[in-house]
Motif scaffolding. Sequence first.
Motif, PDB file in Angstrom:
ATOM      1  N   PRO A  10       0.824  -1.211   0.000  1.00  0.00           N
ATOM      2  CA  PRO A  10       0.000   0.000   0.000  1.00  0.00           C
ATOM      3  C   PRO A  10       0.851   1.251   0.000  1.00  0.00           C
ATOM      4  O   PRO A  10       1.889   1.314   0.656  1.00  0.00           O
ATOM      5  CB  PRO A  10      -0.790  -0.137   1.309  1.00  0.00           C
ATOM      6  N   ARG A  11       0.430   2.232  -0.771  1.00  0.00           N
ATOM      7  CA  ARG A  11       1.193   3.477  -0.885  1.00  0.00           C
ATOM      8  C   ARG A  11       0.980   4.325   0.367  1.00  0.00           C
ATOM      9  O   ARG A  11      -0.139   4.441   0.879  1.00  0.00           O
ATOM     10  CB  ARG A  11       0.705   4.239  -2.115  1.00  0.00           C
ATOM     11  N   ALA A  12       2.059   4.892   0.883  1.00  0.00           N
ATOM     12  CA  ALA A  12       1.953   5.762   2.054  1.00  0.00           C
ATOM     13  C   ALA A  12       1.229   7.041   1.659  1.00  0.00           C
ATOM     14  O   ALA A  12       1.540   7.652   0.637  1.00  0.00           O
ATOM     15  CB  ALA A  12       3.347   6.080   2.584  1.00  0.00           C
ATOM     16  N   LEU A  13       0.251   7.418   2.469  1.00  0.00           N
ATOM     17  CA  LEU A  13      -0.502   8.626   2.178  1.00  0.00           C
ATOM     18  C   LEU A  13       0.187   9.842   2.793  1.00  0.00           C
ATOM     19  O   LEU A  13       1.065   9.720   3.642  1.00  0.00           O
ATOM     20  CB  LEU A  13      -1.927   8.491   2.726  1.00  0.00           C
ATOM     21  N   THR A  14      -0.243  11.002   2.361  1.00  0.00           N
ATOM     22  CA  THR A  14       0.304  12.254   2.879  1.00  0.00           C
ATOM     23  C   THR A  14      -0.801  13.048   3.560  1.00  0.00           C
ATOM     24  O   THR A  14      -1.999  12.769   3.396  1.00  0.00           O
ATOM     25  CB  THR A  14       0.890  13.109   1.746  1.00  0.00           C
ATOM     26  N   ARG A  15      -0.383  14.061   4.307  1.00  0.00           N
ATOM     27  CA  ARG A  15      -1.367  14.926   4.965  1.00  0.00           C
ATOM     28  C   ARG A  15      -2.322  15.534   3.934  1.00  0.00           C
ATOM     29  O   ARG A  15      -3.524  15.623   4.166  1.00  0.00           O
ATOM     30  CB  ARG A  15      -0.636  16.043   5.722  1.00  0.00           C
ATOM     31  N   LEU A  46      -0.789   6.432  10.500  1.00  0.00           N
ATOM     32  CA  LEU A  46      -1.546   5.275  10.991  1.00  0.00           C
ATOM     33  C   LEU A  46      -1.553   4.121   9.992  1.00  0.00           C
ATOM     34  O   LEU A  46      -1.968   3.015  10.323  1.00  0.00           O
ATOM     35  CB  LEU A  46      -2.984   5.694  11.327  1.00  0.00           C
ATOM     36  N   GLY A  47      -1.138   4.396   8.740  1.00  0.00           N
ATOM     37  CA  GLY A  47      -0.985   3.326   7.762  1.00  0.00           C
ATOM     38  C   GLY A  47      -2.278   2.732   7.249  1.00  0.00           C
ATOM     39  O   GLY A  47      -2.294   1.574   6.812  1.00  0.00           O
ATOM     40  N   ARG A  48      -3.346   3.506   7.290  1.00  0.00           N
ATOM     41  CA  ARG A  48      -4.638   3.005   6.810  1.00  0.00           C
ATOM     42  C   ARG A  48      -5.076   3.792   5.575  1.00  0.00           C
ATOM     43  O   ARG A  48      -4.643   4.922   5.339  1.00  0.00           O
ATOM     44  CB  ARG A  48      -5.713   3.169   7.905  1.00  0.00           C
ATOM     45  N   LYS A  49      -5.980   3.209   4.811  1.00  0.00           N
ATOM     46  CA  LYS A  49      -6.546   3.895   3.651  1.00  0.00           C
ATOM     47  C   LYS A  49      -7.559   4.943   4.122  1.00  0.00           C
ATOM     48  O   LYS A  49      -8.162   4.801   5.192  1.00  0.00           O
ATOM     49  CB  LYS A  49      -7.236   2.879   2.744  1.00  0.00           C
ATOM     50  N   ARG A  50      -7.755   5.966   3.311  1.00  0.00           N
ATOM     51  CA  ARG A  50      -8.711   7.017   3.681  1.00  0.00           C
ATOM     52  C   ARG A  50     -10.109   6.459   3.881  1.00  0.00           C
ATOM     53  O   ARG A  50     -10.844   6.883   4.768  1.00  0.00           O
ATOM     54  CB  ARG A  50      -8.736   8.104   2.606  1.00  0.00           C
ATOM     55  N   GLU A  51     -10.471   5.463   3.062  1.00  0.00           N
ATOM     56  CA  GLU A  51     -11.827   4.916   3.151  1.00  0.00           C
ATOM     57  C   GLU A  51     -12.019   4.008   4.365  1.00  0.00           C
ATOM     58  O   GLU A  51     -13.122   3.494   4.593  1.00  0.00           O
ATOM     59  CB  GLU A  51     -12.192   4.166   1.864  1.00  0.00           C
TER      60      GLU A  51
END
Length: 343
Positions: A10-15, A46-51
Motif C-alpha cells: 500500500p502506498r503511504a498517504l500524505t497529509r 496510521l498506515g490506513r486507507k482514507r476509506e
Amino acid sequence: MPESEVTVEPRALTRKEFISDQTVRWCPGCGDYSILAQVQKTFPELGRKREDFVFVSGIGCSSRFPYYMNTYGFHSIHGRATAVATGVKLANPDLSVWVVTGDGDGLSIGGNHLIHLLRRNLDINVLLFNNRIYGLTKGQYSPTSEFGKVTKSTPLGSIDWPFNPPSLALGAAATFIARSIDVEGKHLQGMIEAAYRHHGTSFLEIYQNCIIFNDNAFADLTEKETKAERQLLVEHGKPMLFGKDRTKGIGMDGHRPVVIDLSDGKHSMDEVLIHDQTDRMIASILSEMTYRPEFPMPLGIIYQVEKSTYEDLVYEQIDRAVEKAGPGDMAAILHAGHTWEIK
C-alpha cells in the motif's frame, strides 16, 4: 510470476490527501484549525486507507469537522454522534470510527449517550473539544464553564458546578482517558495516535480556545511565561514533575496529593509520585486536579486499561448462537406462528 501473485505494497498517504476540497469555515484564530491540522498530520502515520476512516459529529462549531477530512463522514444530530457512531461500528467493525464533539454537544445535549458509549467500550475514538462555552450560539455558558462564569445567559455569574470531563469518563468506566491542548501540536499528535492504537473507547479531551466568546480561557497553560508552572505532562512510569527546571513534583500526604518543592532542601525525588496509567486511584487524583488552581493541569494519558470491546462481544455472541442453532432463516421467522393476510 503470475500477475495474481504479485504483492502490491500500500502506498503511504500524505497529509494533503486527508484534506478535503471544502473551505474551512471557523472564526480566524479558532483553536479548531490547529486540531484539524494535527489530525491531518497524524493520520498518514496510521498506515490506513482514507476509506477506512469515518468521522461522526453532532452540532456545534467542532461538528463541521467531517466536512474537512477527506474520509467518510456524518454530520449528524445534536448530541447523538455517539449513537450514530455506535451503529457505524457495529455494522462495520473494521472501520476506524471517530466522534468529534464539543463540551455542549457531548456533555449536555449528548451527555447520556456519551456515558453509555464509554461504559460499553466500543472501539471508537472520541475527540471532545472543550472551550468551556457555547460558541456556535454566541457565547452562553456550557457544562464545563467555571463556577461564576459571566456570559450572556449568566449575567450575574454561573451558579452551576462544572462537569470535570476526565472524572466523568472515569466514572463511566472509560478504558482510555487523555487530555491535550490545541496549540501543543506534537503533544496533541501523540495523543491522537495513542487514542487510535487503543482497542476500546478512547476519550481525548482537547482544550480549545474560542477566540470570540471565551478567549484566553487556557492562557495560563499556553503562555510561555506560565506554562511550565501550570502544565503537568504525565507519562507512564515517569515521576510527576513540573515547573521551571522541573523542580516541583506531585507527592502524597496520606491520601491527599500535595505539591512538593524539590529545591527547598526538605524533599527528595523519592517522594514524587510515579505515574501509572493503569492505576485507577492515580487517575482519580489527576482528574480531580482539573478545577483546583493550587495544582498544575495534568496533560497526557491519565488512564488506560484493556477490556473486551462491545463489538467483539456482540460478534462472539452471534457466533456462539449460530454454532448452537445454525445460521437461521429470516423468512421462516417472519412466517412463524400466527400470520394473516390483509386484503
